[in-house]
Design a protein around this motif. Structure first.
Motif: not given
Length: 456
Positions: A283-288, A291-298, A311-314
């Protein structure tokens, strides 16, 4: 399958990542004529059931916890779990010994070392089955033997750890329990105690193959008579000698592949999709997570991300909807991982580096971006990047956090960087070696045959 040639019990540690390799070995042994009983320690009683395709019966024994208690309570109270489960295991074996087809042997997970003692006392041939690789397990062995002393503080006077047949390991390459004294004390005792009584085992198996860890395997063979019988992933994705073996499921647990995920992949070009999944426990932290989502989008690549409901709410607000609208990404609650990794559209796998996921990617020729979290994952990631050279590992700060820039950089590196040809060549080579090992006449296949001969 003809006349049964014997009865063997399987006793896994009750986590899916440990149960699945047990199931897969059970399938291969049952196809050779053995009757298999898989014993699951649980707080919830289930009626026994037998799989239609294999002579594998699943039985539950009580683990000492109550139905209303949290499923992970057993991981915080090992003494209660061990005491209660040892008692119910002994009762179960005693009953089975009075049946028309009494068991000859028990294959146990060294995460539950009391299984060896219970089965030995009841006269069974006892087999230790390591579902994690030697590259992690041997570090726990050296801690148990006192030949490696876990540092008091991982950041004070950091050293390179040296083990026989290993590359030098930094503090960040070690299993999380071996980095710092006092971290995860309960689980530390669990993983180290795997070796507390191992020399009493009649045979030792491991879910790896000789050509994957040759130096480590050679050292291990000098200590114990070891049989490596992996990779034990469903046969459809390896040797196809059990064509109906398409997943890890048994009986009424069977699930059909998610056609919506697979049909989405069908419309994507070859090697264009980044697959992201962090297993069933991480379970990644909400911050991580954000950050991962923004990286993938980037990165701008197509992506498929397996995200549990909890985990979806994170995820960032609107992330899922935007990806669907642009048809560039899909966030799914459940993903048929083997089918996905085998799909030609997949370009790389962003993973926590759990052993089952690592083996699956390796067997299906998919390079990796490692984001290890704990247990054996950092050591697996070290071998992925520096020994097998089939992927990369993200760098973290002192708190274990990885920036979106770092994640994006590493994903791009594996998708189209200078070393991508080398990584793909290396993972294809290991894919071939994995299939050779488990195919007829291969090293793992021969070991399974020799092991079967001991039991039948």
């Amino acid at each position: 399958m003809g006349k049964t040639k014997g009865h063997v019990l399987f006793f896994p540690y009750p986590l899916q990542g440990h149960i699945n390799p047990m199931i897969q070995l059970g399938k291969r042994l049952s196809r050779k004529g053995l009757t298999v009983t898989l014993i699951i320690a649980s707080k919830d009683h289930r009626e026994p059931y037998t799989d239609d395709d294999y002579s594998i019966t699943v039985q539950t024994i009580h683990d000492g916890f109550l139905p209303h208690e949290h499923p992970h309570a057993k991981f915080n109270d090992f003494e209660r779990f061990n005491t209660s489960t040892a008692r119910t295991l002994a009762d179960f074996i005693s009953r089975e010994k009075l049946s028309d087809n009494p068991p000859k042997a028990m294959i146990y997970d060294p995460f539950v070392p009391f299984g060896l003692d219970v089965a030995k006392e009841l006269g069974l041939y006892v087999v230790a089955y390591f579902t994690q690789p030697w590259l992690a397990s041997l570090i726990y062995y050296h801690i148990n033997e006192g030949t490696y002393d876990v540092p008091i503080d991982r950041y004070e006077n950091p050293i390179l750890a040296s083990f026989p047949a290993f590359p030098l390991l930094s503090q960040n390459d070690l299993p999380s329990f071996a980095c710092e004294k006092g971290s995860y004390p309960l689980i530390f005792n669990c993983v180290v105690s795997q070796f507390s009584n191992l020399r009493r085992a009649d045979c030792i198996l491991c879910n790896t193959f000789d050509q994957l860890e040759p130096k480590v395997v050679k050292w291990m063979n000098d200590q114990w008579p070891v049989k490596n019988i992996g990779p034990v992933i469903p046969s459809k994705f390896l040797d196809n000698r059990l064509p109906e073996d398409k997943d890890y499921d048994l009986g009424d647990f069977k699930t059909e592949p998610d056609e919506s995920v697979l049909s989405w992949l069908e419309n994507k070009p070859a090697k264009s999709v980044v697959y992201v999944a962090f297993g069933t426990l991480v379970a990644l932290s909400e911050k991580q997570m954000k950050e991962t989502a923004m990286a993938i989008r980037q990165t701008g690549y197509n992506f498929l991300w397996s995200v549990r409901e909890s985990e979806r709410s994170k995820l960032p607000s609107g992330f899922i909807e935007e990806a669907l609208e642009k048809d560039c990404g899909l966030v799914a609650k459940w993903v048929p991982q083997l089918e996905v990794l085998a799909h030609e559209s997949i370009g790389c796998f962003v993973t926590h580096c759990g052993w089952n996921s690592t083996l699956e990617a390796l067997c299906l020729g998919v390079p990796l971006v490692g984001m290890p979290q704990w247990t054996d994952q950092p050591t697996n990631a070290k071998f992925i990047e520096d020994v097998w050279k089939i992927g990369v590992r993200v760098k973290t700060d002192g708190e274990g956090f990885t920036s979106k820039e770092e994640i994006a950089r590493r994903v791009v590196e594996v998708m189209e960087g200078e070393r991508v040809k080398e990584m793909r060549k290396n993972v294809e080579r290991l894919k071939v070696l994995a299939r050779e090992a488990i195919s007829e006449g291969g090293s793992s296949d021969k070991n399974i045959d020799e092991f079967f001969a001991l039991l039948s």
